[in-house]
Write an enzyme that holds these catalytic residues in place. Structure first.
Site, PDB file in Angstrom:
ATOM      1  N   LYS A 114     -16.206  33.117 -24.361  1.00 63.08           N
ATOM      2  CA  LYS A 114     -15.549  33.826 -25.398  1.00 63.08           C
ATOM      3  C   LYS A 114     -14.029  34.119 -25.150  1.00 63.08           C
ATOM      4  O   LYS A 114     -13.148  34.212 -26.050  1.00 63.08           O
ATOM      5  CB  LYS A 114     -16.164  35.318 -25.890  1.00 63.08           C
ATOM      6  CG  LYS A 114     -17.432  34.912 -26.396  1.00 63.08           C
ATOM      7  CD  LYS A 114     -18.092  36.549 -26.961  1.00 63.08           C
ATOM      8  CE  LYS A 114     -19.297  36.145 -27.710  1.00 63.08           C
ATOM      9  NZ  LYS A 114     -20.112  37.395 -27.903  1.00 63.08           N
ATOM     10  N   LYS A 196     -24.763  24.556 -29.795  1.00 62.93           N
ATOM     11  CA  LYS A 196     -25.679  25.570 -30.542  1.00 62.93           C
ATOM     12  C   LYS A 196     -25.220  25.756 -31.985  1.00 62.93           C
ATOM     13  O   LYS A 196     -24.065  25.795 -32.357  1.00 62.93           O
ATOM     14  CB  LYS A 196     -25.637  26.838 -29.747  1.00 62.93           C
ATOM     15  CG  LYS A 196     -26.409  27.936 -30.102  1.00 62.93           C
ATOM     16  CD  LYS A 196     -26.192  29.307 -29.046  1.00 62.93           C
ATOM     17  CE  LYS A 196     -24.953  30.165 -29.681  1.00 62.93           C
ATOM     18  NZ  LYS A 196     -24.715  31.578 -28.991  1.00 62.93           N
ATOM     19  N   LYS A 199     -22.728  30.966 -36.110  1.00 59.17           N
ATOM     20  CA  LYS A 199     -22.098  31.441 -37.262  1.00 59.17           C
ATOM     21  C   LYS A 199     -20.138  31.298 -37.084  1.00 59.17           C
ATOM     22  O   LYS A 199     -19.583  31.152 -38.136  1.00 59.17           O
ATOM     23  CB  LYS A 199     -22.247  32.862 -37.857  1.00 59.17           C
ATOM     24  CG  LYS A 199     -22.153  34.059 -36.798  1.00 59.17           C
ATOM     25  CD  LYS A 199     -22.811  35.205 -37.596  1.00 59.17           C
ATOM     26  CE  LYS A 199     -23.673  35.952 -36.255  1.00 59.17           C
ATOM     27  NZ  LYS A 199     -24.708  36.914 -36.762  1.00 59.17           N
TER      28      LYS A 199
HETATM   29  P1  TYM Z   1     -26.609  37.445 -30.892  1.00 57.36           P
HETATM   30  O1  TYM Z   1     -26.436  38.426 -32.081  1.00 57.36           O
HETATM   31  O2  TYM Z   1     -25.704  36.434 -30.760  1.00 57.36           O
HETATM   32  O3  TYM Z   1     -27.996  36.671 -31.576  1.00 57.36           O
HETATM   33  C1  TYM Z   1     -29.074  37.374 -31.900  1.00 57.36           C
HETATM   34  C2  TYM Z   1     -30.447  36.547 -31.393  1.00 57.36           C
HETATM   35  O4  TYM Z   1     -30.322  35.245 -31.884  1.00 57.36           O
HETATM   36  C3  TYM Z   1     -30.734  34.197 -30.868  1.00 57.36           C
HETATM   37  N1  TYM Z   1     -29.797  32.945 -31.275  1.00 57.36           N
HETATM   38  C4  TYM Z   1     -30.215  31.785 -31.271  1.00 57.36           C
HETATM   39  N2  TYM Z   1     -31.714  31.213 -31.104  1.00 57.36           N
HETATM   40  C5  TYM Z   1     -32.017  30.062 -31.116  1.00 57.36           C
HETATM   41  N3  TYM Z   1     -31.006  29.156 -31.495  1.00 57.36           N
HETATM   42  C6  TYM Z   1     -29.567  29.572 -31.899  1.00 57.36           C
HETATM   43  N4  TYM Z   1     -28.689  28.689 -32.361  1.00 57.36           N
HETATM   44  C7  TYM Z   1     -29.365  30.995 -31.627  1.00 57.36           C
HETATM   45  N5  TYM Z   1     -28.176  31.705 -31.986  1.00 57.36           N
HETATM   46  C8  TYM Z   1     -28.525  32.900 -31.508  1.00 57.36           C
HETATM   47  C9  TYM Z   1     -29.803  34.821 -29.643  1.00 57.36           C
HETATM   48  O5  TYM Z   1     -30.365  34.284 -28.479  1.00 57.36           O
HETATM   49  C10 TYM Z   1     -30.392  36.350 -29.813  1.00 57.36           C
HETATM   50  O6  TYM Z   1     -31.795  36.679 -29.444  1.00 57.36           O
HETATM   51  N6  TYM Z   1     -26.130  39.880 -26.716  1.00 57.36           N
HETATM   52  C11 TYM Z   1     -27.142  39.793 -27.881  1.00 57.36           C
HETATM   53  C12 TYM Z   1     -27.521  41.034 -28.818  1.00 57.36           C
HETATM   54  C13 TYM Z   1     -28.251  41.933 -27.703  1.00 57.36           C
HETATM   55  C14 TYM Z   1     -29.259  42.248 -27.179  1.00 57.36           C
HETATM   56  C15 TYM Z   1     -29.332  43.248 -26.437  1.00 57.36           C
HETATM   57  C16 TYM Z   1     -30.198  41.195 -27.337  1.00 57.36           C
HETATM   58  C17 TYM Z   1     -27.446  43.159 -27.418  1.00 57.36           C
HETATM   59  N7  TYM Z   1     -28.184  43.987 -26.718  1.00 57.36           N
HETATM   60  C18 TYM Z   1     -30.439  43.680 -25.775  1.00 57.36           C
HETATM   61  C19 TYM Z   1     -31.523  41.502 -26.756  1.00 57.36           C
HETATM   62  C20 TYM Z   1     -31.647  43.006 -25.880  1.00 57.36           C
HETATM   63  C21 TYM Z   1     -26.457  38.647 -29.015  1.00 57.36           C
HETATM   64  O7  TYM Z   1     -25.092  38.620 -28.858  1.00 57.36           O
HETATM   65  O8  TYM Z   1     -27.373  38.099 -29.743  1.00 57.36           O
END
Ligand code: TYM
Length: 332
Positions: A114, A196, A199
Protein backbone atom coordinates in the site's frame (compact mmCIF):
# COMPACT_ATOMS: atom_id res chain seq x y z
CA UNK A 1 -23.80 -18.76 23.87
CA UNK A 2 -21.13 -19.44 26.48
CA UNK A 3 -19.53 -22.76 25.57
CA UNK A 4 -19.23 -22.34 21.81
CA UNK A 5 -15.98 -21.19 20.26
CA UNK A 6 -15.79 -17.56 19.20
CA UNK A 7 -15.35 -16.47 15.58
CA UNK A 8 -14.36 -12.93 14.62
CA UNK A 9 -13.85 -11.40 11.21
CA UNK A 10 -14.08 -8.07 9.45
CA UNK A 11 -14.27 -6.51 6.02
CA UNK A 12 -13.45 -3.01 4.77
CA UNK A 13 -16.27 -0.90 3.36
CA UNK A 14 -14.36 0.28 0.32
CA UNK A 15 -16.98 -0.51 -2.33
CA UNK A 16 -18.98 -3.54 -3.39
CA UNK A 17 -17.37 -6.79 -2.29
CA UNK A 18 -15.56 -8.85 -4.89
CA UNK A 19 -16.05 -12.48 -5.73
CA UNK A 20 -12.70 -12.97 -3.94
CA UNK A 21 -14.04 -11.44 -0.70
CA UNK A 22 -17.09 -13.63 -1.04
CA UNK A 23 -15.44 -16.97 -1.80
CA UNK A 24 -12.40 -16.42 0.42
CA UNK A 25 -14.24 -15.16 3.47
CA UNK A 26 -17.86 -13.98 3.64
CA UNK A 27 -19.43 -17.15 2.34
CA UNK A 28 -17.88 -19.07 5.20
CA UNK A 29 -19.02 -16.50 7.74
CA UNK A 30 -22.64 -17.42 7.13
CA UNK A 31 -22.13 -21.15 7.40
CA UNK A 32 -20.27 -20.83 10.71
CA UNK A 33 -23.19 -19.13 12.46
CA UNK A 34 -24.89 -22.30 13.70
CA UNK A 35 -21.85 -23.87 15.29
CA UNK A 36 -20.01 -20.87 16.75
CA UNK A 37 -20.53 -17.55 18.49
CA UNK A 38 -19.90 -15.32 15.49
CA UNK A 39 -18.92 -11.67 15.61
CA UNK A 40 -18.59 -9.79 12.32
CA UNK A 41 -17.61 -6.22 11.74
CA UNK A 42 -17.57 -3.60 8.98
CA UNK A 43 -14.10 -2.12 9.59
CA UNK A 44 -14.58 1.51 8.59
CA UNK A 45 -11.70 2.59 10.87
CA UNK A 46 -9.32 0.46 8.82
CA UNK A 47 -10.74 1.95 5.63
CA UNK A 48 -9.50 5.49 6.44
CA UNK A 49 -5.87 4.35 6.33
CA UNK A 50 -6.20 5.23 2.66
CA UNK A 51 -7.92 8.43 1.55
CA UNK A 52 -11.72 8.20 1.50
CA UNK A 53 -14.38 10.62 0.41
CA UNK A 54 -16.41 11.04 3.69
CA UNK A 55 -19.86 10.88 2.08
CA UNK A 56 -18.81 7.85 0.06
CA UNK A 57 -17.38 6.11 3.11
CA UNK A 58 -20.67 6.66 4.97
CA UNK A 59 -22.66 5.14 2.10
CA UNK A 60 -20.20 2.29 1.56
CA UNK A 61 -20.32 1.42 5.26
CA UNK A 62 -24.12 1.09 5.28
CA UNK A 63 -24.05 -0.79 1.98
CA UNK A 64 -21.41 -3.16 3.32
CA UNK A 65 -23.58 -3.84 6.36
CA UNK A 66 -26.64 -4.55 4.17
CA UNK A 67 -24.53 -6.65 1.82
CA UNK A 68 -23.30 -8.85 4.66
CA UNK A 69 -26.92 -9.41 5.64
CA UNK A 70 -27.71 -10.24 2.01
CA UNK A 71 -24.87 -12.78 2.05
CA UNK A 72 -26.55 -14.59 4.91
CA UNK A 73 -25.14 -13.00 8.06
CA UNK A 74 -28.13 -12.90 10.37
CA UNK A 75 -27.93 -10.15 13.03
CA UNK A 76 -30.14 -12.31 15.26
CA UNK A 77 -27.61 -15.14 15.18
CA UNK A 78 -24.33 -13.21 14.97
CA UNK A 79 -23.15 -9.94 16.41
CA UNK A 80 -22.94 -7.76 13.30
CA UNK A 81 -21.73 -4.19 13.81
CA UNK A 82 -19.79 -1.19 12.54
CA UNK A 83 -16.29 -0.83 14.00
CA UNK A 84 -16.40 2.90 14.77
CA UNK A 85 -19.50 2.37 16.95
CA UNK A 86 -17.52 0.33 19.45
CA UNK A 87 -14.86 2.34 21.26
CA UNK A 88 -13.05 -0.66 22.75
CA UNK A 89 -11.34 -1.36 19.41
CA UNK A 90 -9.43 1.93 19.43
CA UNK A 91 -8.75 1.68 23.16
CA UNK A 92 -7.26 -1.79 22.96
CA UNK A 93 -5.38 -0.89 19.81
CA UNK A 94 -3.40 1.69 21.79
CA UNK A 95 -2.47 -0.81 24.50
CA UNK A 96 -1.43 -3.39 21.94
CA UNK A 97 0.61 -0.88 19.94
CA UNK A 98 2.83 -0.62 23.00
CA UNK A 99 3.43 -4.37 22.77
CA UNK A 100 4.24 -4.28 19.05
CA UNK A 101 7.64 -3.62 17.57
CA UNK A 102 8.41 -1.16 14.79
CA UNK A 103 10.38 -3.92 13.03
CA UNK A 104 7.41 -6.30 13.00
CA UNK A 105 5.14 -3.73 11.42
CA UNK A 106 7.79 -2.81 8.86
CA UNK A 107 7.78 -6.40 7.60
CA UNK A 108 4.06 -6.47 6.78
CA UNK A 109 3.69 -7.03 3.04
CA UNK A 110 0.36 -5.19 2.83
CA UNK A 111 1.97 -2.12 4.37
CA UNK A 112 4.77 -2.30 1.81
CA UNK A 113 2.30 -2.80 -1.07
CA UNK A 114 0.00 0.00 0.00
CA UNK A 115 2.93 2.37 0.63
CA UNK A 116 4.05 1.68 -2.90
CA UNK A 117 0.55 2.34 -4.25
CA UNK A 118 -0.02 5.52 -2.20
CA UNK A 119 3.44 7.11 -1.91
CA UNK A 120 1.90 10.51 -1.10
CA UNK A 121 0.08 9.24 1.99
CA UNK A 122 2.12 6.76 4.01
CA UNK A 123 0.35 7.69 7.22
CA UNK A 124 0.91 6.26 10.70
CA UNK A 125 -2.50 4.54 10.60
CA UNK A 126 -1.45 2.56 7.55
CA UNK A 127 1.61 1.43 9.48
CA UNK A 128 -0.29 0.45 12.66
CA UNK A 129 -3.22 -1.04 10.73
CA UNK A 130 -2.37 -4.62 11.84
CA UNK A 131 -2.42 -3.55 15.51
CA UNK A 132 -6.02 -2.34 15.15
CA UNK A 133 -6.79 -5.62 13.45
CA UNK A 134 -5.24 -7.51 16.39
CA UNK A 135 -7.37 -5.40 18.75
CA UNK A 136 -10.52 -6.30 16.77
CA UNK A 137 -9.80 -9.96 17.28
CA UNK A 138 -8.36 -9.97 20.81
CA UNK A 139 -11.11 -7.72 22.24
CA UNK A 140 -13.47 -10.69 21.82
CA UNK A 141 -11.01 -13.45 22.72
CA UNK A 142 -11.77 -14.98 19.33
CA UNK A 143 -10.62 -18.56 18.76
CA UNK A 144 -10.93 -18.57 14.97
CA UNK A 145 -10.67 -15.91 12.29
CA UNK A 146 -12.12 -16.80 8.86
CA UNK A 147 -10.09 -14.91 6.25
CA UNK A 148 -8.50 -15.31 2.83
CA UNK A 149 -4.81 -16.12 2.59
CA UNK A 150 -3.78 -12.48 2.16
CA UNK A 151 -4.60 -11.83 5.84
CA UNK A 152 -2.47 -14.68 7.17
CA UNK A 153 0.53 -12.50 7.96
CA UNK A 154 -1.63 -10.03 9.90
CA UNK A 155 -3.08 -12.90 11.86
CA UNK A 156 0.37 -14.27 12.70
CA UNK A 157 1.19 -10.85 14.09
CA UNK A 158 -2.03 -10.81 16.15
CA UNK A 159 -0.99 -14.16 17.62
CA UNK A 160 2.46 -12.83 18.50
CA UNK A 161 0.99 -9.71 20.10
CA UNK A 162 -1.43 -11.81 22.18
CA UNK A 163 1.34 -14.12 23.35
CA UNK A 164 3.63 -11.24 24.21
CA UNK A 165 0.94 -9.41 26.17
CA UNK A 166 0.05 -12.60 28.07
CA UNK A 167 3.70 -13.22 28.94
CA UNK A 168 4.26 -9.69 30.10
CA UNK A 169 1.07 -9.10 32.07
CA UNK A 170 -0.38 -12.56 32.75
CA UNK A 171 -2.85 -14.73 30.80
CA UNK A 172 -5.68 -12.78 29.26
CA UNK A 173 -5.96 -13.11 25.50
CA UNK A 174 -6.89 -16.20 23.52
CA UNK A 175 -4.28 -16.80 20.82
CA UNK A 176 -6.44 -16.83 17.65
CA UNK A 177 -6.12 -19.16 14.71
CA UNK A 178 -6.71 -18.40 11.05
CA UNK A 179 -9.55 -20.29 9.41
CA UNK A 180 -8.64 -20.38 5.74
CA UNK A 181 -10.73 -22.29 3.18
CA UNK A 182 -9.09 -25.18 1.32
CA UNK A 183 -10.46 -23.99 -2.01
CA UNK A 184 -10.77 -20.30 -2.80
CA UNK A 185 -8.43 -18.79 -0.18
CA UNK A 186 -6.97 -16.66 -2.96
CA UNK A 187 -9.18 -15.92 -5.93
CA UNK A 188 -7.09 -14.46 -8.73
CA UNK A 189 -7.60 -11.61 -11.19
CA UNK A 190 -9.42 -12.67 -14.36
CA UNK A 191 -7.01 -10.59 -16.42
CA UNK A 192 -3.71 -11.37 -14.70
CA UNK A 193 -4.29 -14.69 -12.96
CA UNK A 194 -0.97 -14.55 -11.11
CA UNK A 195 -2.34 -11.58 -9.13
CA UNK A 196 -5.03 -11.53 -6.42
CA UNK A 197 -8.52 -10.41 -7.49
CA UNK A 198 -8.91 -6.98 -5.97
CA UNK A 199 -11.39 -4.12 -6.27
CA UNK A 200 -8.48 -1.70 -6.55
CA UNK A 201 -7.53 -3.25 -9.92
CA UNK A 202 -7.69 -0.62 -12.63
CA UNK A 203 -9.01 -3.04 -15.23
CA UNK A 204 -12.74 -3.56 -14.50
CA UNK A 205 -12.68 -6.89 -16.35
CA UNK A 206 -10.23 -8.29 -13.80
CA UNK A 207 -12.69 -8.38 -10.98
CA UNK A 208 -16.25 -9.66 -10.45
CA UNK A 209 -18.27 -7.56 -8.01
CA UNK A 210 -20.97 -9.49 -6.23
CA UNK A 211 -23.63 -7.02 -7.32
CA UNK A 212 -22.66 -7.20 -11.01
CA UNK A 213 -25.61 -8.20 -13.20
CA UNK A 214 -25.70 -11.46 -15.13
CA UNK A 215 -24.63 -9.99 -18.49
CA UNK A 216 -21.67 -8.19 -16.91
CA UNK A 217 -20.56 -11.33 -15.09
CA UNK A 218 -20.74 -13.45 -18.23
CA UNK A 219 -18.96 -10.81 -20.30
CA UNK A 220 -16.10 -10.61 -17.76
CA UNK A 221 -15.70 -14.38 -17.65
CA UNK A 222 -15.75 -14.60 -21.46
CA UNK A 223 -12.78 -12.21 -21.48
CA UNK A 224 -10.88 -14.08 -18.77
CA UNK A 225 -7.24 -14.78 -19.63
CA UNK A 226 -6.44 -18.50 -19.93
CA UNK A 227 -3.63 -20.26 -21.83
CA UNK A 228 -2.86 -21.60 -25.28
CA UNK A 229 -3.70 -25.24 -24.51
CA UNK A 230 -7.23 -26.63 -24.70
CA UNK A 231 -7.39 -28.78 -21.61
CA UNK A 232 -9.60 -28.06 -18.62
CA UNK A 233 -7.64 -29.52 -15.74
CA UNK A 234 -5.99 -28.17 -12.59
CA UNK A 235 -2.25 -28.12 -13.14
CA UNK A 236 0.75 -25.95 -12.33
CA UNK A 237 1.33 -23.29 -14.93
CA UNK A 238 -2.37 -23.04 -15.85
CA UNK A 239 -3.12 -20.10 -13.56
CA UNK A 240 -6.12 -18.82 -15.51
CA UNK A 241 -7.84 -22.20 -15.80
CA UNK A 242 -6.94 -23.11 -12.21
CA UNK A 243 -8.63 -19.92 -11.06
CA UNK A 244 -11.76 -20.56 -13.13
CA UNK A 245 -11.90 -24.13 -11.81
CA UNK A 246 -11.56 -22.85 -8.25
CA UNK A 247 -14.40 -20.39 -8.77
CA UNK A 248 -16.60 -22.97 -10.48
CA UNK A 249 -15.89 -25.48 -7.72
CA UNK A 250 -16.73 -22.93 -5.02
CA UNK A 251 -20.12 -22.04 -6.45
CA UNK A 252 -21.21 -25.53 -7.62
CA UNK A 253 -19.61 -27.74 -4.95
CA UNK A 254 -18.05 -29.93 -7.69
CA UNK A 255 -14.46 -31.09 -7.19
CA UNK A 256 -11.70 -30.63 -9.77
CA UNK A 257 -11.96 -34.20 -11.17
CA UNK A 258 -15.69 -33.79 -11.68
CA UNK A 259 -15.13 -30.50 -13.46
CA UNK A 260 -12.47 -32.00 -15.73
CA UNK A 261 -14.77 -34.83 -16.80
CA UNK A 262 -17.76 -32.52 -17.20
CA UNK A 263 -15.79 -30.46 -19.73
CA UNK A 264 -13.76 -33.16 -21.43
CA UNK A 265 -13.81 -32.58 -25.17
CA UNK A 266 -15.20 -29.07 -24.72
CA UNK A 267 -13.39 -25.81 -25.38
CA UNK A 268 -12.42 -22.93 -23.10
CA UNK A 269 -15.31 -20.85 -24.52
CA UNK A 270 -17.89 -23.36 -23.23
CA UNK A 271 -16.16 -23.57 -19.87
CA UNK A 272 -15.96 -19.79 -19.39
CA UNK A 273 -19.64 -19.45 -20.23
CA UNK A 274 -20.55 -22.19 -17.74
CA UNK A 275 -18.49 -20.53 -14.99
CA UNK A 276 -20.10 -17.15 -15.74
CA UNK A 277 -23.60 -18.62 -15.61
CA UNK A 278 -22.95 -20.58 -12.43
CA UNK A 279 -21.54 -17.49 -10.68
CA UNK A 280 -24.37 -15.25 -11.89
CA UNK A 281 -27.01 -17.76 -10.71
CA UNK A 282 -25.27 -18.13 -7.37
CA UNK A 283 -25.10 -14.38 -6.80
CA UNK A 284 -28.61 -13.50 -8.05
CA UNK A 285 -30.37 -14.02 -4.68
CA UNK A 286 -27.74 -11.84 -2.97
CA UNK A 287 -28.52 -8.97 -5.34
CA UNK A 288 -32.20 -9.31 -4.60
CA UNK A 289 -31.73 -9.41 -0.84
CA UNK A 290 -29.34 -6.49 -0.98
CA UNK A 291 -31.96 -4.36 -2.73
CA UNK A 292 -34.41 -5.27 0.02
CA UNK A 293 -32.10 -4.71 3.03
CA UNK A 294 -30.45 -1.55 1.78
CA UNK A 295 -33.78 0.17 1.15
CA UNK A 296 -35.06 -0.49 4.69
CA UNK A 297 -32.97 2.13 6.49
CA UNK A 298 -34.87 1.85 9.77
CA UNK A 299 -34.37 -1.88 10.05
CA UNK A 300 -30.72 -1.52 9.12
CA UNK A 301 -30.27 1.10 11.82
CA UNK A 302 -31.95 -1.07 14.42
CA UNK A 303 -29.65 -3.97 13.50
CA UNK A 304 -26.38 -2.04 13.61
CA UNK A 305 -27.35 -0.20 16.79
CA UNK A 306 -28.17 -3.42 18.60
CA UNK A 307 -25.09 -5.07 17.13
CA UNK A 308 -22.87 -2.29 18.52
CA UNK A 309 -24.47 -2.56 21.96
CA UNK A 310 -23.81 -6.30 22.10
CA UNK A 311 -20.27 -5.89 20.77
CA UNK A 312 -19.48 -3.19 23.33
CA UNK A 313 -20.82 -5.23 26.25
CA UNK A 314 -18.84 -8.25 25.07
CA UNK A 315 -15.53 -6.53 24.42
CA UNK A 316 -15.70 -4.14 27.38
CA UNK A 317 -15.20 -7.01 29.85
CA UNK A 318 -12.01 -8.10 28.12
CA UNK A 319 -10.62 -4.62 27.49
CA UNK A 320 -11.28 -3.58 31.11
CA UNK A 321 -9.23 -6.56 32.24
CA UNK A 322 -6.44 -5.51 29.90
CA UNK A 323 -6.53 -1.96 31.36
CA UNK A 324 -6.19 -3.39 34.85
CA UNK A 325 -3.38 -5.70 33.85
CA UNK A 326 -1.21 -2.90 32.44
CA UNK A 327 -1.73 -0.89 35.64
CA UNK A 328 -4.34 1.70 34.67
CA UNK A 329 -6.25 2.98 37.74
CA UNK A 330 -9.94 1.95 37.93
CA UNK A 331 -12.48 4.79 37.62
CA UNK A 332 -14.69 3.50 40.40
P1 TYM B 1 -10.49 -6.99 3.22
O1 TYM B 1 -11.59 -6.03 3.43
O2 TYM B 1 -9.40 -6.63 2.27
O3 TYM B 1 -11.07 -8.38 2.72
C1 TYM B 1 -12.12 -9.07 3.40
C2 TYM B 1 -11.88 -10.56 3.33
O4 TYM B 1 -11.81 -11.01 1.98
C3 TYM B 1 -10.64 -11.79 1.78
N1 TYM B 1 -10.18 -11.61 0.39
C4 TYM B 1 -9.96 -12.61 -0.47
N2 TYM B 1 -10.08 -13.94 -0.34
C5 TYM B 1 -9.79 -14.70 -1.43
N3 TYM B 1 -9.40 -14.17 -2.62
C6 TYM B 1 -9.27 -12.84 -2.80
N4 TYM B 1 -8.90 -12.35 -3.98
C7 TYM B 1 -9.56 -12.00 -1.68
N5 TYM B 1 -9.54 -10.64 -1.52
C8 TYM B 1 -9.92 -10.43 -0.24
C9 TYM B 1 -9.64 -11.24 2.79
O5 TYM B 1 -8.65 -12.20 3.09
C10 TYM B 1 -10.53 -10.95 3.97
O6 TYM B 1 -10.72 -12.12 4.76
N6 TYM B 1 -7.62 -6.44 7.23
C11 TYM B 1 -8.83 -7.05 6.75
C12 TYM B 1 -10.08 -6.64 7.50
C13 TYM B 1 -10.01 -6.84 8.98
C14 TYM B 1 -10.10 -8.07 9.66
C15 TYM B 1 -10.04 -7.74 11.04
C16 TYM B 1 -10.21 -9.38 9.25
C17 TYM B 1 -9.90 -5.85 9.91
N7 TYM B 1 -9.92 -6.39 11.15
C18 TYM B 1 -10.07 -8.72 12.02
C19 TYM B 1 -10.26 -10.36 10.23
C20 TYM B 1 -10.19 -10.03 11.58
C21 TYM B 1 -9.03 -6.65 5.30
O7 TYM B 1 -8.55 -5.66 4.86
O8 TYM B 1 -9.87 -7.45 4.61
Amino acid sequence: MEDKKVIFSGIQPTGTFTLGNYIGAIRNWGSLQEEYNCIYCVVNMHAITVKQEPSKLRKNTLDAYALLMACGIDPEKSILFIQSHVKTHAELSWLLSCSTQFGELSRMTQFKDKSRRHPDDINAGLFTYPVLMAADILAYNADLVPVGIDQKQHLELARNIAQRFNQRYGELFTVPEAYIPEVGAKVMSLQEPSKKMSKSDENPNACILILDDKDTIIRKFKRAVTDSEAEICYREGKDGINNLMTIYSSVTGKNFDEITSEFSGKGYGDFKLAVGEAVADHLAPIREKFAQFSSDKEYLKKCYTEGAEKALAYSQRIVSKAYRKVGFVDKK
